[in-house]
Design a protein around this motif. Structure first.
Motif, PDB file in Angstrom:
ATOM      1  N   ARG A  21      -9.811   1.374  10.461  1.00  0.00           N
ATOM      2  CA  ARG A  21      -9.167   2.430   9.672  1.00  0.00           C
ATOM      3  C   ARG A  21      -7.762   2.713  10.212  1.00  0.00           C
ATOM      4  NH1 ARG A  21     -14.475   4.406   9.687  1.00  0.00           N
ATOM      5  NH2 ARG A  21     -14.098   5.752  11.510  1.00  0.00           N
ATOM      6  N   ILE A  22      -7.618   2.696  11.527  1.00  0.00           N
ATOM      7  CA  ILE A  22      -6.310   2.936  12.131  1.00  0.00           C
ATOM      8  C   ILE A  22      -5.337   1.835  11.731  1.00  0.00           C
ATOM      9  CG2 ILE A  22      -5.060   2.992  14.336  1.00  0.00           C
ATOM     10  CD1 ILE A  22      -7.546   4.366  15.533  1.00  0.00           C
ATOM     11  N   ARG A  23      -5.791   0.586  11.793  1.00  0.00           N
ATOM     12  CA  ARG A  23      -4.898  -0.529  11.464  1.00  0.00           C
ATOM     13  C   ARG A  23      -4.558  -0.558   9.977  1.00  0.00           C
ATOM     14  NH1 ARG A  23      -7.875  -3.113  15.836  1.00  0.00           N
ATOM     15  NH2 ARG A  23      -9.530  -3.805  14.433  1.00  0.00           N
ATOM     16  N   ARG A  24      -5.491  -0.133   9.118  1.00  0.00           N
ATOM     17  CA  ARG A  24      -5.195  -0.081   7.678  1.00  0.00           C
ATOM     18  C   ARG A  24      -4.105   0.942   7.391  1.00  0.00           C
ATOM     19  NH1 ARG A  24     -10.890  -0.961   6.675  1.00  0.00           N
ATOM     20  NH2 ARG A  24     -11.224   1.305   6.571  1.00  0.00           N
ATOM     21  N   ALA A  25      -3.989   1.930   8.254  1.00  0.00           N
ATOM     22  CA  ALA A  25      -2.947   2.953   8.088  1.00  0.00           C
ATOM     23  C   ALA A  25      -1.639   2.539   8.760  1.00  0.00           C
ATOM     24  CB  ALA A  25      -3.430   4.286   8.664  1.00  0.00           C
ATOM     25  N   ASP A  26      -1.517   1.249   9.101  1.00  0.00           N
ATOM     26  CA  ASP A  26      -0.327   0.705   9.768  1.00  0.00           C
ATOM     27  C   ASP A  26      -0.095   1.370  11.116  1.00  0.00           C
ATOM     28  OD1 ASP A  26       1.825  -1.005  10.078  1.00  0.00           O
ATOM     29  OD2 ASP A  26       3.241   0.405   9.187  1.00  0.00           O
ATOM     30  N   LYS A  27      -1.176   1.590  11.835  1.00  0.00           N
ATOM     31  CA  LYS A  27      -1.083   2.132  13.182  1.00  0.00           C
ATOM     32  C   LYS A  27      -1.881   1.243  14.132  1.00  0.00           C
ATOM     33  CE  LYS A  27      -0.418   6.883  11.572  1.00  0.00           C
ATOM     34  NZ  LYS A  27      -0.899   8.289  11.635  1.00  0.00           N
ATOM     35  N   ILE A  28      -1.716   1.468  15.423  1.00  0.00           N
ATOM     36  CA  ILE A  28      -2.337   0.603  16.426  1.00  0.00           C
ATOM     37  C   ILE A  28      -3.111   1.446  17.434  1.00  0.00           C
ATOM     38  CG2 ILE A  28      -1.897  -1.064  18.279  1.00  0.00           C
ATOM     39  CD1 ILE A  28       0.702  -1.802  16.810  1.00  0.00           C
ATOM     40  N   PRO A  29      -4.395   1.144  17.641  1.00  0.00           N
ATOM     41  CA  PRO A  29      -5.157   1.855  18.679  1.00  0.00           C
ATOM     42  C   PRO A  29      -4.689   1.407  20.068  1.00  0.00           C
ATOM     43  CG  PRO A  29      -6.503   0.138  17.671  1.00  0.00           C
ATOM     44  CD  PRO A  29      -5.238   0.187  16.888  1.00  0.00           C
ATOM     45  N   ALA A  30      -4.658   2.357  20.999  1.00  0.00           N
ATOM     46  CA  ALA A  30      -4.205   2.054  22.356  1.00  0.00           C
ATOM     47  C   ALA A  30      -4.939   2.959  23.336  1.00  0.00           C
ATOM     48  CB  ALA A  30      -2.696   2.270  22.473  1.00  0.00           C
ATOM     49  N   VAL A  31      -4.902   2.562  24.612  1.00  0.00           N
ATOM     50  CA  VAL A  31      -5.468   3.395  25.668  1.00  0.00           C
ATOM     51  C   VAL A  31      -4.478   3.411  26.820  1.00  0.00           C
ATOM     52  CG1 VAL A  31      -6.766   1.464  26.666  1.00  0.00           C
ATOM     53  CG2 VAL A  31      -7.480   3.813  27.131  1.00  0.00           C
ATOM     54  N   LEU A  32      -4.286   4.601  27.398  1.00  0.00           N
ATOM     55  CA  LEU A  32      -3.355   4.803  28.513  1.00  0.00           C
ATOM     56  C   LEU A  32      -4.153   5.197  29.743  1.00  0.00           C
ATOM     57  CD1 LEU A  32      -0.404   5.283  29.588  1.00  0.00           C
ATOM     58  CD2 LEU A  32      -0.658   7.648  28.773  1.00  0.00           C
ATOM     59  N   LEU A  44      -0.731   4.483  18.024  1.00  0.00           N
ATOM     60  CA  LEU A  44       0.705   4.239  18.051  1.00  0.00           C
ATOM     61  C   LEU A  44       1.198   3.817  16.674  1.00  0.00           C
ATOM     62  CD1 LEU A  44       0.924   2.128  21.345  1.00  0.00           C
ATOM     63  CD2 LEU A  44       1.236   4.598  21.091  1.00  0.00           C
ATOM     64  N   PRO A  45       2.449   4.129  16.333  1.00  0.00           N
ATOM     65  CA  PRO A  45       3.000   3.679  15.042  1.00  0.00           C
ATOM     66  C   PRO A  45       3.124   2.156  15.009  1.00  0.00           C
ATOM     67  CG  PRO A  45       4.725   4.625  16.421  1.00  0.00           C
ATOM     68  CD  PRO A  45       3.429   4.887  17.129  1.00  0.00           C
ATOM     69  N   GLY A  46       2.615   1.535  13.951  1.00  0.00           N
ATOM     70  CA  GLY A  46       2.523   0.083  13.907  1.00  0.00           C
ATOM     71  C   GLY A  46       3.844  -0.645  13.995  1.00  0.00           C
ATOM     72  N   HIS A  47       4.763  -0.362  13.062  1.00  0.00           N
ATOM     73  CA  HIS A  47       6.013  -1.125  13.004  1.00  0.00           C
ATOM     74  C   HIS A  47       6.865  -0.886  14.244  1.00  0.00           C
ATOM     75  CE1 HIS A  47       9.325  -3.280  11.206  1.00  0.00           C
ATOM     76  NE2 HIS A  47      10.129  -2.253  11.388  1.00  0.00           N
ATOM     77  N   GLU A  48       6.997   0.361  14.650  1.00  0.00           N
ATOM     78  CA  GLU A  48       7.828   0.675  15.809  1.00  0.00           C
ATOM     79  C   GLU A  48       7.266   0.040  17.083  1.00  0.00           C
ATOM     80  OE1 GLU A  48       6.771   2.727  13.573  1.00  0.00           O
ATOM     81  OE2 GLU A  48       8.312   4.182  12.970  1.00  0.00           O
ATOM     82  N   THR A  49       5.946   0.022  17.218  1.00  0.00           N
ATOM     83  CA  THR A  49       5.329  -0.584  18.400  1.00  0.00           C
ATOM     84  C   THR A  49       5.523  -2.089  18.399  1.00  0.00           C
ATOM     85  OG1 THR A  49       3.665   1.182  18.443  1.00  0.00           O
ATOM     86  CG2 THR A  49       3.188  -0.818  19.698  1.00  0.00           C
ATOM     87  N   LEU A  50       5.386  -2.709  17.231  1.00  0.00           N
ATOM     88  CA  LEU A  50       5.598  -4.150  17.107  1.00  0.00           C
ATOM     89  C   LEU A  50       7.009  -4.530  17.553  1.00  0.00           C
ATOM     90  CD1 LEU A  50       4.518  -6.905  16.109  1.00  0.00           C
ATOM     91  CD2 LEU A  50       5.438  -6.336  13.853  1.00  0.00           C
ATOM     92  N   LEU A  51       8.004  -3.760  17.132  1.00  0.00           N
ATOM     93  CA  LEU A  51       9.380  -4.021  17.521  1.00  0.00           C
ATOM     94  C   LEU A  51       9.576  -3.798  19.020  1.00  0.00           C
ATOM     95  CD1 LEU A  51      11.381  -2.362  14.574  1.00  0.00           C
ATOM     96  CD2 LEU A  51      10.901  -4.786  14.933  1.00  0.00           C
ATOM     97  N   ALA A  52       8.976  -2.739  19.544  1.00  0.00           N
ATOM     98  CA  ALA A  52       9.139  -2.413  20.961  1.00  0.00           C
ATOM     99  C   ALA A  52       8.566  -3.500  21.853  1.00  0.00           C
ATOM    100  CB  ALA A  52       8.474  -1.066  21.269  1.00  0.00           C
ATOM    101  N   LEU A  53       7.416  -4.055  21.467  1.00  0.00           N
ATOM    102  CA  LEU A  53       6.736  -5.019  22.325  1.00  0.00           C
ATOM    103  C   LEU A  53       7.287  -6.434  22.193  1.00  0.00           C
ATOM    104  CD1 LEU A  53       3.032  -3.790  22.137  1.00  0.00           C
ATOM    105  CD2 LEU A  53       4.816  -3.255  23.808  1.00  0.00           C
ATOM    106  N   ARG A  54       8.314  -6.605  21.384  1.00  0.00           N
ATOM    107  CA  ARG A  54       9.018  -7.885  21.385  1.00  0.00           C
ATOM    108  C   ARG A  54       9.787  -8.061  22.695  1.00  0.00           C
ATOM    109  NH1 ARG A  54      11.590  -8.307  15.225  1.00  0.00           N
ATOM    110  NH2 ARG A  54       9.594  -8.666  14.150  1.00  0.00           N
ATOM    111  N   GLN A  55      10.069  -6.942  23.335  1.00  0.00           N
ATOM    112  CA  GLN A  55      10.758  -6.960  24.624  1.00  0.00           C
ATOM    113  C   GLN A  55       9.731  -6.987  25.745  1.00  0.00           C
ATOM    114  OE1 GLN A  55      14.049  -4.117  25.263  1.00  0.00           O
ATOM    115  NE2 GLN A  55      12.975  -3.491  27.115  1.00  0.00           N
TER     116      GLN A  55
END
Length: 220
Positions: A21-32, A44-55
């Motif tokens: 359900r989280i991924r269908r909403a274009d978000k990403i589950p994470a644990v800290l 986490l926000p899907g698109h922004e996280t995808l861009l961030a983790l390219r680095q």
């Protein structure tokens, strides 16, 4: 390394169904987790996280509802093997001034001597650096290297404030001579008879099988 700002949400739903359900909403589950604290489950926000983790070794500044803020580094990123979409992220909590061990990409700069082939044995180097000052890359000069030269981990010039966190004798790069046409032809010729023998044996088996079948048919 500049901090990358991400807005995160706390989550209380777990399991495969919740993750879908989280991924269908274009978000990403994470644990800290880290520093002896209880794990914090986030979205986490899907698109922004995808861009961030390219680095590589991206330093994330997580802002949560209620005013909580955390600095974190990606520890493990799980991706879909087909779509490459990020399915889950493990984050490790860091604090300013703390030193962490990270793998930093190497960038080889310069031109070796003519007729010299460079063999890159390592593409990353393990170092210890401040969490807020992790280098994006480590430059390694190959200018003027000749056949027989080597670069060991201990010979790599690290950015200020960084320390080597691997075997100093680890081979990073070596220089060798290109293989000559004569040597290449000799190697091909050496392997060719084996291939021909294998083909001949295969043909012999086929002929033998055919003759045996024919004889059997005649007797019947």
């Amino acid at each position: 390394m500049a901090e990358i700002q991400l807005t995160a949400e706390s989550r209380t739903e777990f399991g495969k169904g919740a993750a879908r359900r989280i991924r269908r909403a274009d978000k990403i589950p994470a644990v800290l987790y880290g520093h002896g604290t209880d794990p914090v489950h986030l979205t986490l926000p899907g698109h922004e996280t995808l861009l961030a983790l390219r680095q590589e070794n991206a330093l994330l500044h997580l802002a949560l509802a209620g005013g909580d803020e955390h600095l974190a580094l990606p520890k493990q990123v799980q991706r879909d093997p087909i779509t490459n979409f990020i399915e889950h992220v493990d984050l490790i909590l860091v604090v300013k001034g703390e030193k962490v061990v990270v793998e930093v990409p190497l960038e080889f700069l310069g031109t070796p001597a003519p007729e010299t082939i460079l063999n890159e044995e390592r593409t990353h180097l393990s170092i210890r650096a401040e969490a807020t000052n992790i280098p994006n890359r480590i430059e390694v000069s190959v200018e003027g290297l000749v056949v027989g030269d080597q670069i060991l981990a201990s010979q790599v010039v690290l950015p200020e404030g960084s320390e080597l966190d691997t075997d100093p004798e680890q081979l990073i790069l070596s220089a060798s001579a290109p293989i000559s046409e004569e040597a290449l032809e000799a190697e091909l010729a050496e392997n060719q008879p084996e291939a021909e023998v294998a083909e001949d044996e295969g043909e012999g088996d086929a002929e033998g099988e055919g003759e045996g079948d024919a004889e059997g048919d005649a007797k019947e």
